[in-house]
Design an enzyme around this catalytic site. Structure first.
Site, mmCIF file in Angstrom:
data_model
loop_
_atom_site.group_PDB
_atom_site.id
_atom_site.type_symbol
_atom_site.label_atom_id
_atom_site.label_comp_id
_atom_site.label_asym_id
_atom_site.label_seq_id
_atom_site.Cartn_x
_atom_site.Cartn_y
_atom_site.Cartn_z
ATOM 1 N N HIS A 194 29.066 32.207 42.961
ATOM 2 C CA HIS A 194 29.214 30.753 42.923
ATOM 3 C C HIS A 194 28.555 30.138 41.693
ATOM 4 O O HIS A 194 29.141 29.266 41.036
ATOM 5 C CB HIS A 194 28.625 30.155 44.203
ATOM 6 C CG HIS A 194 28.672 28.678 44.201
ATOM 7 N ND1 HIS A 194 29.826 27.981 44.458
ATOM 8 C CD2 HIS A 194 27.737 27.763 43.906
ATOM 9 C CE1 HIS A 194 29.588 26.706 44.330
ATOM 10 N NE2 HIS A 194 28.325 26.537 44.002
ATOM 11 N N GLU A 436 52.325 49.218 35.818
ATOM 12 C CA GLU A 436 50.901 49.506 36.006
ATOM 13 C C GLU A 436 50.665 50.952 36.401
ATOM 14 O O GLU A 436 49.540 51.372 36.617
ATOM 15 C CB GLU A 436 50.268 48.527 37.006
ATOM 16 C CG GLU A 436 50.976 48.397 38.329
ATOM 17 C CD GLU A 436 50.383 47.305 39.205
ATOM 18 O OE1 GLU A 436 49.250 46.867 38.972
ATOM 19 O OE2 GLU A 436 51.073 46.898 40.159
ATOM 20 N N ASP A 460 45.265 48.240 36.411
ATOM 21 C CA ASP A 460 45.630 49.507 37.041
ATOM 22 C C ASP A 460 46.141 50.523 36.025
ATOM 23 O O ASP A 460 45.842 51.704 36.140
ATOM 24 C CB ASP A 460 46.693 49.274 38.116
ATOM 25 C CG ASP A 460 46.062 48.770 39.394
ATOM 26 O OD1 ASP A 460 45.063 49.377 39.829
ATOM 27 O OD2 ASP A 460 46.529 47.762 39.938
ATOM 28 N N CYS A 507 49.650 40.837 32.399
ATOM 29 C CA CYS A 507 48.856 39.980 33.284
ATOM 30 C C CYS A 507 47.536 40.629 33.697
ATOM 31 O O CYS A 507 46.806 40.087 34.509
ATOM 32 C CB CYS A 507 49.666 39.565 34.501
ATOM 33 S SG CYS A 507 50.252 40.968 35.458
HETATM 34 C C1 PEP Z 1 46.694 44.757 37.103
HETATM 35 O O1 PEP Z 1 46.669 45.825 37.718
HETATM 36 O O2 PEP Z 1 46.487 44.653 35.876
HETATM 37 C C2 PEP Z 1 46.980 43.494 37.804
HETATM 38 C C3 PEP Z 1 47.190 42.372 37.150
HETATM 39 O O3 PEP Z 1 46.991 43.518 39.147
HETATM 40 P P1 PEP Z 1 45.693 43.569 40.109
HETATM 41 O O4 PEP Z 1 44.494 43.339 39.247
HETATM 42 O O5 PEP Z 1 45.926 42.508 41.134
HETATM 43 O O6 PEP Z 1 45.784 44.959 40.660
HETATM 44 MG MG MG Z 2 47.436 45.980 39.715
#
Ligand code: PEP
Ligand code: MG
Length: 546
Positions: A194, A436, A460, A507
Site C-alpha cells: 500500500h 508466452e 512467462d 504486454c
Molecule cells: C506475461 O506472461 O508476460 C503476461 C503479461 O501475463 P501474466 O503476467 O498475467 O502471466
Molecule cells: Mg503470462
C-alpha cells in the site's frame, strides 16, 4: 548508528524521484491485550458492535477525505475496509468467541484478524499477500476503538517531512498532511504494498523493504531519499545535499515535461508511431490508464474479477465489468484476455487437482478448454460487451495450433448462440493470442495464419525460455529479458506477424523496461502495453529514438 555523516542504506525503490528533508517516525500507540478490561459477554458484544459502527463512520469520512486529497481510486480501499467490517464472515466468528469462549472483544478481534491475515499472507500471489495488511489495518482500527483511543485527526507536521514507519497502512496515509510529506521509508513491503502504491499516486519517492529503519531512525534527522536507485543517505554532508538538489531539479523538470506530453502520441524521430497501451486488472484501473495517456488497453487481466469473490461471478457481472471498461475508454480499443487461472493463481470455488508443476500444468486456456461452461460464460460476456465499443479477445498460454483452433471453435459457438437469440455483438471482433510459450514463438508463422494479432507475454516467455521461476528470488539474478535467446524469440514473433499481415504487441513487464524499449522498437514492435504509471516515461523514450 546514524551519527556519522553520509550513512548509505539500501532498499527497494518503489516510487521514483528524489527528496531531501527531515524524518518523522510514525509509531502506533503501544497497547496490548493485558490493558483491556474484559466484562460480561453481553457487554463485550455491545462494545464490539459500537466499535464497528464508529469505525464504519470513520471509514466513510476517510474515504471522502482521500477522494479529495488523492483520488477516487485510492479512496476505494476504505470501501473494502468497510465491507470487511460489515461482512458476517468477520463479525460472526468474533461474536462466537465472545459468547462461547467468554473471550473479551479485543482478544476475539485479534484472533479472527490474525486468522484472516495469516490466510492471505500464505498465498503465492504477491498482490493477494499484500491484502493481509488490509485485514491488519481494519483489526488495528477496531482495537483502538475498543481501547477508547481517539484518532484520525490529521497529524501536525513540518515542511519537507520524510515519513518513516514499519509499514504504512491505508489509515496512516489518509491521515498524513499531504502538503508536508515528501517521501516514505518503510521497514517492510514491496512494489505492490500500500505505501508504494500511495507514494506513486502522490508522485513522491518511496524506498521500502529497508529492514529496521523505523527502529534506527530518529525524529528530525536529515536524510536524502533516492527512489530511483532505492537508496537512502542519513546525515548527508552539505556537498551531497547540493549534488542531490541538482539531481532532483533535473528529475522534476524531466517528469513535468513527460507528464505534459503523456497524452500526445509516441512517434519516433523517423515518424514511426508506437501504440502505448495500459495493462489493467479491474474497472477501477481505467481512470489511471487514461490520466497517464494510455491509447488503448493492451491487456485486461480478467482473473482478478474471478478471484475477488467466493463464488463464480455470473455472466452478467462479467459483462457489466467489460462493458464499463469499454465505455470508459470511449472508442479506444480494449484487449480482454480470457481467464489465466492455474500456475500461481487459484479459484477457491474451482476444484483443481494438486499439481507438482502448476506453471507447466492445467493453466489458462488449457483449463478453459476443459471447463467448457466456465470458458463459454466468459466468451459470451466479452462478445456481448463488444456491442458497446472496440473489444479484442486474446487467448493466453497457447502452445499448439490445435488449442487455438479449439478455442476459436468455442468462440464461434458462442457467437452462434448470441445470433440465434438476437443479441448484438461485434461480428468483426479481432481475435489474438499471447506468445508466452517458447514453442509458440518458434512456430509463430503457423499461428499467425489464424489470428488477427499477437501479444508477447515476456513474464512467462522469459521464465519458460530460461527455465527460471519468475517468482523465485533465489534465481532472479538469471531472469534476463535481454538474454540473446529471448531477444531472438521476440524477433521471430514480430517478423512472423508482419509476414502474415498482422500486428504484434507486447504486454509483459519488458514492454516498460527503459533499456529494452529501444531494441523492441528497432525489432518492429507495434504496441507496448504496461502499467499506467510507466506510460509517460515509455512515450518519452520512444520519442527520443531515431
Ligand atoms: C506475461 O506472461 O508476460 C503476461 C503479461 O501475463 P501474466 O503476467 O498475467 O502471466
Ligand atoms: Mg503470462
Amino acid at each position: 548508528m546514524f551519527d556519522s555523516a553520509n550513512v548509505h542504506l539500501k532498499g527497494i525503490g518503489a516510487s521514483k524521484g528524489y527528496a531531501i528533508g527531515t524524518i518523522s517516525v510514525r509509531k502506533h500507540p503501544d497497547f496490548d491485550v493485558n490493558d483491556y478490561v474484559t466484562e460480561s459477554p453481553e457487554r463485550e458484544k455491545e462494545k464490539f458492535e459500537k466499535a464497528i459502527s464508529v469505525s464504519v463512520r470513520q471509514l466513510i469520512q476517510l474515504k471522502k477525505r482521500t477522494e479529495i486529497e488523492i483520488g477516487s481510486e485510492e479512496a476505494e480501499i476504505f470501501e473494502s475496509h468497510k465491507m470487511i467490517l460489515e461482512d458476517p464472515e468477520f463479525s460472526s466468528p468474533v461474536i462466537e468467541k465472545i459468547e462461547n469462549d467468554k473471550m473479551g472483544a479485543y482478544k476475539a478481534v485479534e484472533e479472527v484478524i490474525d486468522m484472516f491475515s495469516g490466510l492471505f499472507r500464505a498465498m503465492d500471489n504477491e498482490y493477494m499477500r499484500e491484502r493481509a495488511a488490509d485485514f491488519e489495518d481494519v483489526g488495528a482500527r477496531i482495537k483502538r476503538r475498543l481501547m477508547g483511543i481517539e484518532e484520525d485527526a490529521a497529524q501536525e507536521m513540518a515542511d519537507n517531512t520524510i515519513v518513516v514507519a514499519h509499514d504504512l497502512t491505508p489509515s496512516d496515509t489518509a491521515t498524513l498532511d499531504k502538503s508536508k510529506v515528501i517521501a516514505f521509508l518503510t521497514d517492510v513491503g514491496g512494489f505492490t504494498s500500500h505505501s508504494s502504491i500511495m507514494a506513486r499516486s502522490l508522485g513522491i519517492p518511496a524506498v521500502v523493504g529497508m529492514g529496521k529503519i523505523s527502529e534506527l531512525a530518529k525524529d528530525n534527522m536529515a536524510v536524502i531519499v533516492d527512489g530511483v536507485e532505492g537508496k537512502v543517505i542519513m546525515n548527508p554532508s552539505e556537498e551531497l545535499i547540493t549534488s542531490y538538489k541538482v539531481k532532483k531539479a533535473d528529475y522534476d523538470v524531466g517528469k513535468d515535461k513527460m507528464k505534459a506530453l503523456a497524452k500526445e502520441k509516441a512517434v519516433t524521430a523517423s515518424g514511426r508511431e508506437i501504440t502505448v497501451a495500459a495493462n489493467i486488472g479491474s474497472v477501477s484501473d481505467v481512470d489511471d490508464a487514461l490520466a497517464n495517456g494510455a491509447e488503448a488497453i493492451g491487456l485486461f487481466r480478467t482473473e482478478f474479477l474471478f478471484m475477488e469473490s467466493d463464488t463464480m461471478p455470473s455472466e452478467d457481472a462479467k459483462f457489466e465489468a467489460y462493458k464499463t471498461v469499454v465505455e470508459k475508454m470511449a472508442g479506444k480499443s480494449v484487449l480482454i484476455r480470457t481467464l489465466d487461472i492455474g500456475g500461481d493463481k487459484e479459484l477457491p470455488y474451482l476444484k483443481q487437482e494438486k499439481e507438482d508443476n502448476p506453471f507447466l500444468g492445467l493453466r489458462a486456456v488449457r483449463l478453459c478448454l476443459k471447463e467448457h461452461e466456465l470458458f463459454k460464460m466468459q466468451l459470451r460476456a466479452i462478445l456481448r460487451a463488444s456491442a458497446f465499443g472496440k473489444i479484442q479477445i486474446m487467448f493466453p498460454m497457447i502452445g499448439a495450433v490445435s488449442e487455438l483452433m479449439e478455442a476459436k471453435k468455442m468462440l464461434d459457438e458462442c457467437k452462434q448462440e448470441l445470433r440465434s437469440k438476437g443479441i448484438d455483438f461485434d461480428e468483426d471482433i479481432e481475435v489474438g493470442m499471447m506468445i508466452e510459450i517458447p514453442a509458440a514463438a518458434v512456430a509463430a508463422d503457423s499461428f499467425a495464419k489464424h489470428v488477427d494479432f499477437f501479444s508477447i507475454g515476456t513474464n512467462d516467455l522469459i521464465q519458460y525460455t530460461l527455465a527460471i521461476d519468475r517468482m523465485n528470488p533465489a534465481v532472479s539474478y538469471l531472469y534476463d529479458p535481454m538474454h540473446e535467446s529471448v531477444l531472438k524469440l521476440i524477433k521471430m514473433t514480430i517478423d512472423a506477424a508482419h509476414a502474415n499481415g498482422i500486428w504484434c504487441g507486447m504486454c509483459g513487464e519488458m514492454a516498460a523496461d527503459p533499456q529494452a524499449i529501444p531494441f523492441l522498437v528497432e525489432m518492429g514492435i507495434d504496441e507496448l502495453s504496461m502499467s499506467a504509471a510507466s506510460i509517460p516515461e515509455a512515450k518519452g523514450i520512444i520519442r527520443r529514438l531515431s
